[in-house]
Scaffold this motif. Structure first.
Motif, PDB file in Angstrom:
ATOM      1  N   GLN A  27      -1.938 -42.237  55.500  1.00  0.00           N
ATOM      2  CA  GLN A  27      -2.733 -42.468  56.712  1.00  0.00           C
ATOM      3  C   GLN A  27      -2.971 -43.963  56.912  1.00  0.00           C
ATOM      4  OE1 GLN A  27      -2.239 -39.542  58.355  1.00  0.00           O
ATOM      5  NE2 GLN A  27      -4.173 -40.100  59.267  1.00  0.00           N
ATOM      6  N   GLU A  28      -3.285 -44.672  55.833  1.00  0.00           N
ATOM      7  CA  GLU A  28      -3.513 -46.122  55.920  1.00  0.00           C
ATOM      8  C   GLU A  28      -2.231 -46.841  56.333  1.00  0.00           C
ATOM      9  OE1 GLU A  28      -4.853 -46.868  51.962  1.00  0.00           O
ATOM     10  OE2 GLU A  28      -6.752 -45.826  52.284  1.00  0.00           O
ATOM     11  N   VAL A  29      -1.122 -46.441  55.746  1.00  0.00           N
ATOM     12  CA  VAL A  29       0.166 -47.073  56.061  1.00  0.00           C
ATOM     13  C   VAL A  29       0.523 -46.845  57.528  1.00  0.00           C
ATOM     14  CG1 VAL A  29       2.653 -46.946  55.618  1.00  0.00           C
ATOM     15  CG2 VAL A  29       1.064 -47.071  53.712  1.00  0.00           C
ATOM     16  N   ARG A  30       0.234 -45.669  58.064  1.00  0.00           N
ATOM     17  CA  ARG A  30       0.550 -45.376  59.478  1.00  0.00           C
ATOM     18  C   ARG A  30      -0.131 -46.376  60.408  1.00  0.00           C
ATOM     19  NH1 ARG A  30      -0.153 -39.206  58.545  1.00  0.00           N
ATOM     20  NH2 ARG A  30       2.000 -38.626  58.190  1.00  0.00           N
ATOM     21  N   VAL A  31      -1.367 -46.679  60.109  1.00  0.00           N
ATOM     22  CA  VAL A  31      -2.113 -47.614  60.959  1.00  0.00           C
ATOM     23  C   VAL A  31      -1.467 -48.999  60.905  1.00  0.00           C
ATOM     24  CG1 VAL A  31      -4.321 -48.805  61.239  1.00  0.00           C
ATOM     25  CG2 VAL A  31      -4.282 -46.355  60.756  1.00  0.00           C
ATOM     26  N   ALA A  32      -1.226 -49.499  59.711  1.00  0.00           N
ATOM     27  CA  ALA A  32      -0.648 -50.837  59.564  1.00  0.00           C
ATOM     28  C   ALA A  32       0.779 -50.883  60.093  1.00  0.00           C
ATOM     29  CB  ALA A  32      -0.694 -51.269  58.098  1.00  0.00           C
ATOM     30  N   GLN A  33       1.543 -49.841  59.820  1.00  0.00           N
ATOM     31  CA  GLN A  33       2.940 -49.793  60.223  1.00  0.00           C
ATOM     32  C   GLN A  33       3.115 -49.880  61.736  1.00  0.00           C
ATOM     33  OE1 GLN A  33       5.100 -46.176  59.287  1.00  0.00           O
ATOM     34  NE2 GLN A  33       5.872 -47.152  57.436  1.00  0.00           N
ATOM     35  N   GLY A  35       1.173 -51.282  63.991  1.00  0.00           N
ATOM     36  CA  GLY A  35       0.931 -52.648  64.445  1.00  0.00           C
ATOM     37  C   GLY A  35       2.066 -53.587  64.081  1.00  0.00           C
ATOM     38  N   VAL A  36       2.578 -53.456  62.878  1.00  0.00           N
ATOM     39  CA  VAL A  36       3.674 -54.315  62.431  1.00  0.00           C
ATOM     40  C   VAL A  36       4.927 -54.065  63.257  1.00  0.00           C
ATOM     41  CG1 VAL A  36       5.276 -54.728  60.518  1.00  0.00           C
ATOM     42  CG2 VAL A  36       2.837 -54.617  60.094  1.00  0.00           C
ATOM     43  N   GLN A  37       5.233 -52.817  63.528  1.00  0.00           N
ATOM     44  CA  GLN A  37       6.434 -52.508  64.290  1.00  0.00           C
ATOM     45  C   GLN A  37       6.349 -53.040  65.717  1.00  0.00           C
ATOM     46  OE1 GLN A  37       6.543 -48.292  63.536  1.00  0.00           O
ATOM     47  NE2 GLN A  37       8.012 -48.531  61.880  1.00  0.00           N
ATOM     48  N   VAL A  67       9.626 -64.261  62.007  1.00  0.00           N
ATOM     49  CA  VAL A  67      10.506 -63.090  62.079  1.00  0.00           C
ATOM     50  C   VAL A  67      10.856 -62.586  60.681  1.00  0.00           C
ATOM     51  CG1 VAL A  67      12.825 -62.305  62.751  1.00  0.00           C
ATOM     52  CG2 VAL A  67      11.427 -63.596  64.359  1.00  0.00           C
ATOM     53  N   VAL A  68      11.160 -63.493  59.774  1.00  0.00           N
ATOM     54  CA  VAL A  68      11.492 -63.088  58.403  1.00  0.00           C
ATOM     55  C   VAL A  68      10.276 -62.438  57.739  1.00  0.00           C
ATOM     56  CG1 VAL A  68      12.131 -63.941  56.107  1.00  0.00           C
ATOM     57  CG2 VAL A  68      13.375 -64.741  58.127  1.00  0.00           C
ATOM     58  N   LEU A  69       9.100 -63.025  57.937  1.00  0.00           N
ATOM     59  CA  LEU A  69       7.883 -62.406  57.387  1.00  0.00           C
ATOM     60  C   LEU A  69       7.647 -61.022  57.986  1.00  0.00           C
ATOM     61  CD1 LEU A  69       5.439 -65.462  57.325  1.00  0.00           C
ATOM     62  CD2 LEU A  69       6.230 -64.147  55.331  1.00  0.00           C
ATOM     63  N   GLY A  70       7.886 -60.897  59.295  1.00  0.00           N
ATOM     64  CA  GLY A  70       7.731 -59.592  59.945  1.00  0.00           C
ATOM     65  C   GLY A  70       8.689 -58.559  59.379  1.00  0.00           C
ATOM     66  N   ALA A  71       9.924 -58.968  59.111  1.00  0.00           N
ATOM     67  CA  ALA A  71      10.907 -58.052  58.519  1.00  0.00           C
ATOM     68  C   ALA A  71      10.477 -57.646  57.113  1.00  0.00           C
ATOM     69  CB  ALA A  71      12.285 -58.708  58.500  1.00  0.00           C
ATOM     70  N   CYS A  72       9.995 -58.598  56.326  1.00  0.00           N
ATOM     71  CA  CYS A  72       9.533 -58.291  54.966  1.00  0.00           C
ATOM     72  C   CYS A  72       8.313 -57.381  54.997  1.00  0.00           C
ATOM     73  CB  CYS A  72       9.215 -59.580  54.211  1.00  0.00           C
ATOM     74  SG  CYS A  72      10.676 -60.577  53.852  1.00  0.00           S
TER      75      CYS A  72
END
Length: 165
Positions: A27-33, A35-37, A67-72
């Motif tokens: 559930q926590e990962v879904r929230v962060a994911q 936004g990151v995507q 961009v590289v940080l976003g990919a990581c």
């Protein structure tokens, strides 16, 4: 009730605890994911705008780092899903949960770096004033308080014995 039971606050086996913690972690990962995507998707389009070619070299380098940080970050936050899929049914869930939690924490640290870099780039392009680093530093301080300071304070306060309160 043992001291360990009081600390855990639940009567559950290691497997039950791993199942519960896995559900909470996902559930926590879904929230962060999410936004990151969204952030990463927008970042990928910037290079295709005509104004990108007019950016100073420093801003283009900041963009590349962002961009590289976003990919990581995306990789770290999607990692727990892949981990779960590859070890599912192998009777290693407690260890998988610990590893997934570490990946998620790494993802949050990388997200902090990505957001910082993106904010720096946007504010440098939007304004060339000398207060940009101060604004970025203030936002990073806010992130650190919200994402790490308050949770660590709450953990310390609520897991400490009565003699530490």
């Amino acid at each position: 009730m043992t001291e360990d039971d009081r600390r855990r606050g639940r009567h559950e086996t290691e497997e039950e605890r791993a199942d519960r913690m896995w559900g909470e972690l996902i559930q926590e990962v879904r929230v962060a994911q999410t936004g990151v995507q969204i952030l990463f998707g927008f970042l990928l389009t910037v290079v295709f705008y005509p104004k990108y070619g007019q950016l100073p070299d420093t801003d283009q380098h900041i963009y590349i780092v962002t961009v590289v940080l976003g990919a990581c970050t995306t990789g770290a936050l999607i990692g727990p899903v892949s981990l779960h899929r590859l070890v599912s049914g192998r009777r290693v869930k407690p260890r998988a949960v610990r590893l997934a939690a570490r990946l998620t924490f790494l993802g949050l640290v990388l997200l902090l770096a990505t957001m910082t870099s993106a904010l720096l780039l946007i504010l440098r392009v939007a304004t060339h004033d000398t207060y940009v680093p101060w604004l970025v530093a203030a936002v990073v301080a806010w992130y650190l308080v919200c994402w790490f300071g308050l949770p660590l304070w709450a953990r310390r306060r609520h897991t400490a014995g009565p003699e530490n309160r």
